[in-house]
Design a protein around this motif. Structure first.
Motif, PDB file in Angstrom:
ATOM      1  N   LEU A 241       0.803  -1.212   0.000  1.00  0.00           N
ATOM      2  CA  LEU A 241       0.000   0.000   0.000  1.00  0.00           C
ATOM      3  C   LEU A 241       0.834   1.260   0.000  1.00  0.00           C
ATOM      4  CD1 LEU A 241      -2.824  -1.164   2.398  1.00  0.00           C
ATOM      5  CD2 LEU A 241      -3.102  -0.453   0.039  1.00  0.00           C
ATOM      6  N   ILE A 244       3.133   2.823  -3.840  1.00  0.00           N
ATOM      7  CA  ILE A 244       2.856   3.795  -4.906  1.00  0.00           C
ATOM      8  C   ILE A 244       3.473   5.158  -4.664  1.00  0.00           C
ATOM      9  CG2 ILE A 244       1.037   5.038  -6.095  1.00  0.00           C
ATOM     10  CD1 ILE A 244      -0.557   2.533  -6.134  1.00  0.00           C
ATOM     11  N   ILE A 314       1.600  -2.402 -10.704  1.00  0.00           N
ATOM     12  CA  ILE A 314       1.247  -2.599  -9.296  1.00  0.00           C
ATOM     13  C   ILE A 314      -0.223  -2.373  -9.012  1.00  0.00           C
ATOM     14  CG2 ILE A 314       1.460  -1.616  -7.006  1.00  0.00           C
ATOM     15  CD1 ILE A 314       4.209  -1.450  -7.159  1.00  0.00           C
ATOM     16  N   ASP A 315      -0.764  -1.301  -9.569  1.00  0.00           N
ATOM     17  CA  ASP A 315      -2.126  -0.947  -9.211  1.00  0.00           C
ATOM     18  C   ASP A 315      -3.081  -1.349 -10.330  1.00  0.00           C
ATOM     19  OD1 ASP A 315      -4.496   0.117  -8.390  1.00  0.00           O
ATOM     20  OD2 ASP A 315      -3.679   2.071  -7.867  1.00  0.00           O
ATOM     21  N   PRO A 316      -3.858  -2.396 -10.089  1.00  0.00           N
ATOM     22  CA  PRO A 316      -4.747  -2.888 -11.142  1.00  0.00           C
ATOM     23  C   PRO A 316      -5.771  -1.855 -11.570  1.00  0.00           C
ATOM     24  CG  PRO A 316      -5.238  -3.932  -9.044  1.00  0.00           C
ATOM     25  CD  PRO A 316      -3.984  -3.162  -8.852  1.00  0.00           C
ATOM     26  N   ARG A 317      -6.063  -0.888 -10.707  1.00  0.00           N
ATOM     27  CA  ARG A 317      -7.069   0.103 -11.075  1.00  0.00           C
ATOM     28  C   ARG A 317      -6.551   1.024 -12.167  1.00  0.00           C
ATOM     29  NH1 ARG A 317      -7.919   2.106  -5.044  1.00  0.00           N
ATOM     30  NH2 ARG A 317      -5.661   1.998  -5.220  1.00  0.00           N
ATOM     31  N   ARG A 319      -4.599   0.173 -14.619  1.00  0.00           N
ATOM     32  CA  ARG A 319      -4.710  -0.510 -15.898  1.00  0.00           C
ATOM     33  C   ARG A 319      -6.088  -0.310 -16.483  1.00  0.00           C
ATOM     34  NH1 ARG A 319      -3.120  -6.305 -14.188  1.00  0.00           N
ATOM     35  NH2 ARG A 319      -1.908  -5.549 -12.456  1.00  0.00           N
ATOM     36  N   ALA A 320      -7.066  -0.409 -15.608  1.00  0.00           N
ATOM     37  CA  ALA A 320      -8.443  -0.276 -16.089  1.00  0.00           C
ATOM     38  C   ALA A 320      -8.691   1.133 -16.610  1.00  0.00           C
ATOM     39  CB  ALA A 320      -9.416  -0.599 -14.956  1.00  0.00           C
TER      40      ALA A 320
END
Lengths: 323, 293, 331
Positions: A241, A244, A314-317, A319-320
């Motif tokens: 967490l 980032i 790292i942060d899948p959000r 990518r979306a």
């Protein structure tokens, strides 16, 4: 994901193009480039001859295009002072700077994150308070001063470590690296520490702030309620967490580390690119200045690009969102 | 919940609670005072070449020089009394830091607020440029500018301003953007007051808190940057030695044990910068509601 | 009728205090109750009444500056108060689990459901990867997640709010705990989803015999689910009893106020009734009964701490209770 990458690459190219113009115009348009090559009292015809030889009689935009076309072929011109191709000059000094920067970044990040997470996990212990107080110093104190103190303490007073210059070199893949020898390590230790100082302080503060914030969230409470051990929580939840913001700063600070290498190399007489640029600036060796700045800009752009990509991993959000 | 208090009064009361910050503030003010009064209180004018004697050069602290007074901190390679040189150096460092900081503040704020109002593509482009500049290390920028512009106070300050205004621009932009959509601004804009009047009298005061925080940090940065530049030989000319230059003068002598030439100016510099940073930290913590327990 | 049920959780005079700069806040001031197997207790109160802190205290998860200063909590017969954290951890998740209010905040957005469920499983058991997956799929299926095997590899943000909360509940069920403490689990969800989840929780606990403590400020939700009701005010239990009887004939004026303020109990077109006044500051509670400043029945007697009275399975803490059948009760 591919669209994301392409978009970023395009942006990077635009930035590079703009930077090249700014750098070129900045360096060649201000002052008189010819001053350092010939003495001020040289006769007129020699001046004219020299000006023509260096192409300085052409209009600026034409000079720029010649410069650009040479650039694409990998020709950065010749140094006014050393009279050798700039690229060779820089390439020769690069390994020294690279190993210095690498080792200091490693130290700063690993050390900084560990100390910072501890300080955030147990904010009221005396060790944490000590760490935070030292980090304030690391922030405020100019790095050349830290270098001075390091030399004074470890080289002059204690005599444990050498006060400058590079140690023994071992050649790997045709390039000489000094950190692979014990002697080399003893030489690299102080400058690397000096360079790492600021970044270390910054990492400590970031890691601590991030850890403190995360420890108070419901995510951690929920994990504790499930009976997960504190060690596991720190490793699997907290580290991820806080990653980032740390990576953001890591990327940004990478650039400033390179910049401050200039100071460190000067103090410790480290034969790297940083010392080269200082010397070039002092004597106004313009081709070297231009090359250095453009390469630095390129490096920045690449760093930013990499940081963006690492985010996406790292942060899948992200990518979306970015696709 | 007592209190007569104006916001300033409350601010001061909270500030007072933190003892370290108070000590730091006192130190900053004391150093500022010393710097201001330097010409009046020093035993020797370090710029007056006529009174310097090489016989006094590189003497350790406590030495009684040819001028007849004690050199409490020793002398430098030109025979200057280090204590006097440090006071004058403080004076120059603080002056440059303040000058660069204030110009950068005004310039950066103007750019930031303008960008927040320009809207559309102009706003996006301006901010992209600012962001780019922010990611470029200030020291490199300052280095190159100083190299190109030459030596001198004005040139140095310009270089520092160019390296630092971006922080102010970003902060002012963020604050202005946040405030712009608040109702009190819309209400003010609906009155006959001209746009710029609204900006000056309503928007600006509310953007001040973060700007003040950035200003304190940046002044410390400017001082640090100037010292670094001088240390590298690219700062002010030798005739007006700032603290950085004093340190650099003494560097070659460190190996032979004559540490005081570099160390004492260095200590003065560190105290100044750390004190300003501590005050800045406290100011920032106070403006951040989340950290207040 | 029903088989003899044994108590799984016995709380006696629990006290949790917060030592702040401005003074000591007695967030939980002498709470006692017994939770039997398969039973659902509804813990109701306003924000600041101490109900959430009670829940945390049961799991030993009170953050400093708060701590449990007195009382006893017996889980399956074992005393929890005073246990070192290591031993508490062994029971958390395995014998007693907790579900929080907002699943967006409780699930780590950067880890897959599978990773988070595995972590919860590995905290108490060492199973093979396959066995763990099987268990996760089983539990996800139980809470009503469609295609559980595939959804296991998804991230929290790929679920809707209701589904996320089901995942959180699934994690709580992984080790078949004896007690589940649910802190406002449906408050952050749509009303339609709320009733779904309520319904499912009820059947889940009936099937497995899990006991539950449902903490909420919403009397309406709780009353459709719980068997017993506990009403808290200013850190104390002011009324307790079987749900239906408490709702039909509340003894404490506060409880009556809560019931009256439910939209369901007011006539259409009428203004909603409210309990007058505001939540008291826990730093400056009045002497005697803390509800007195807002109570329509208060008098000088109420400056003395009210006595706890019990009568056939009900409890109340008031000088002037309502609806009591006892002829000796003051008017």
């Amino acid at each position: 994901m591919l669209g994301f990458i392409i978009q970023r690459l395009l942006q990077a190219s635009v930035v590079m193009a703009v930077m090249s113009v700014i750098v070129f115009v900045g360096v060649y348009a201000i002052g008189n480039p010819i001053e350092i090559v010939i003495p001020p009292d040289a006769p007129q015809d020699i001046r004219a001859e020299t000006i023509r030889r260096f192409g300085l009689d052409l209009p600026l935009w034409q000079q720029y295009f010649i410069f650009l076309s040479n650039l694409v072929q990998g020709d950065f011109g010749r140094s006014f002072i050393y009279n050798m191709p700039v690229l060779d000059l820089i390439a020769g000094r690069l390994p020294a700077t690279l190993e210095l920067v690498m080792i200091s970044i490693l130290t700063a990040t690993v050390g900084g994150v560990s100390l910072g997470v501890y300080a955030g996990y147990r904010p009221d212990s005396w060790l944490s308070r000590l760490i935070m107080a030292l980090s304030v110093l690391g922030f405020s104190v100019p790095s050349f001063w830290v270098g001075l103190i390091l030399i004074l303490t470890f080289a002059v007073n204690l005599g444990w470590l050498p006060a400058g210059s590079r140690g023994e070199v071992v050649t790997v893949f045709g390039v000489g690296w000094s950190f692979l020898t014990l002697n080399g390590l003893s030489h690299i230790l102080l400058p690397a520490l000096n360079l790492a100082f600021f970044k270390l302080a910054m990492m400590i503060r970031l890691a601590r702030a991030g850890t403190r914030e995360v420890m108070l969230t419901d995510t951690i409470k929920f994990a504790r309620a499930a009976g997960i051990s504190e060690g596991r929580i720190l490793r699997r939840h907290v580290l991820k967490l806080i990653a980032i913001p740390i990576i953001t700063v890591f990327g940004l600070e990478l650039g400033s580390t390179l910049a401050f290498a200039v100071v460190t190399e000067t103090i410790f007489s480290w034969p790297g690119v940083g010392k080269l640029i200082i010397d070039s600036i002092t004597v106004l060796d313009r081709p070297v200045m231009v090359a250095y700045l453009i390469l630095t800009a390129l490096l920045f752009v690449l760093i930013n690009l990499t940081v963006d990509l690492v985010y996406a991993v790292i942060d899948p959000r992200m990518r979306a969102r970015g696709a | 919940m007592a209190g007569s208090q104006t916001p300033l009064g409350r601010f001061w009361a909270d500030f007072r609670d933190n003892r370290i910050a108070i000590v730091a503030l006192v130190i900053v003010l004391a150093l500022g005072l010393l710097a201001l009064l330097a010409p009046l209180i020093v035993p020797q004018n370090p710029y007056d070449m006529a009174h310097l004697s090489l016989l006094d050069a590189r003497r350790p602290p406590g030495y009684v020089g040819s001028g007849g007074y004690i050199h409490y901190l020793g002398t430098d390679p030109q025979g200057r009394d280090l204590l006097s040189a440090i006071f004058y150096g403080l004076r120059i460092s603080i002056m440059i830091g303040l000058a660069a900081g204030s110009v950068a503040l005004v310039l950066g704020t103007a750019v930031g607020i303008f960008a927040a109002y320009a809207g559309g593509r102009l706003e996006a482009m301006l901010m992209r440029v600012i962001d780019l500049q922010l990611s470029f290390p200030a020291i490199l920028l300052a280095l190159v500018l100083v190299a190109l512009l030459g030596q001198g106070k004005g040139q140095l300050i310009s270089a520092l301003v160019a390296a630092q205004y971006a922080y102010f621009a970003r902060t002012a932009y963020g604050a202005a953007r946040g405030e712009r959509h608040k109702e009190y601004i819309e209400a003010a804009l609906a009155t006959p007051l001209s746009g710029s009047r609204v900006v000056l009298r309503h928007l600006l005061p509310n953007c001040l808190p973060p700007l003040i925080v950035v200003a304190t940090v940046q002044i410390a940065n400017a001082i640090s940057l100037e010292a670094t530049l001088s240390f590298l030989g690219l700062g002010l000319p030798v005739t007006e030695p700032s603290l950085g230059m004093l340190i650099s003068n003494g560097f070659p002598y460190m190996m032979s044990g004559r540490y005081w030439i570099s160390v004492y100016p260095g200590i003065a510099l560190i105290i100044l910068i750390v004190a300003i940073n501590i005050v800045g930290d406290q100011v920032r913590d106070q403006f951040n509601p989340r950290l207040r327990r | 009728m029903s088989p003899v049920t044994r108590p799984v959780l016995e709380v006696r005079d629990l006290q949790t205090h917060f030592e702040t700069r401005e003074g000591v806040v007695k967030a939980v001031d002498g709470v006692s109750f017994t939770l039997n197997q398969g039973e659902i207790i509804g813990l109701v109160g306003e924000s600041g009444s101490g109900k959430t802190v009670t829940g945390f205290s049961l799991l030993g998860l009170v953050d400093p500056p708060g701590r449990i200063v007195g009382g006893s909590v017996r889980l399956n017969g074992a005393e929890l108060v005073g246990l070192p954290d290591k031993q508490l951890r062994r029971r958390r998740g395995r014998e007693i689990a907790m579900v929080f209010q907002d699943p967006i905040a409780t699930l780590n957005p950067l880890l897959t459901i599978r990773q988070q469920m595995f972590m919860a499983l590995q905290a108490h058991q060492s199973l093979s990867g396959k066995a763990m997956e099987a268990r996760c799929v089983e539990v996800l299926h139980k809470v009503g997640i469609p295609e559980p095997a595939a959804r296991l590899h998804a991230y929290p943000h790929e679920f809707s709010g209701g589904m996320r909360q089901r995942v959180a509940i699934a994690i709580a069920l992984l080790h078949d705990p004896a007690v589940i403490v649910a802190d406002e689990p449906t408050t952050a969800l749509d009303v339609s989803i709320q009733s779904q989840i309520l319904h499912e929780m009820r059947s889940l606990t009936a099937q497995s015999g899990t006991a539950m403590i449902w903490i909420s400020h919403d009397l309406a939700t709780v009353s459709s689910l719980a068997t017993r009701l506990l009403v808290m005010y200013a850190g104390r239990v002011v009324e307790e009893g079987p749900v239906a009887r408490v709702l039909r004939a509340p003894r404490h004026p506060y409880t009556q106020g809560l019931i009256a303020s439910l939209p369901a109990t007011s006539k259409p077109g009428e203004a909603l009734a409210q309990v007058p006044g505001t939540t008291p500051s826990m730093l400056s509670l009045p002497p005697g009964c803390p509800f007195a400043p807002r109570c329509f029945k208060a008098d000088e007697l109420c400056t003395q701490p009210p006595p706890v009275q019990t009568a056939d399975d009900r409890l109340w803490r008031c000088h002037h209770p309502l609806n009591t059948p006892d002829p000796r009760a003051p008017a």
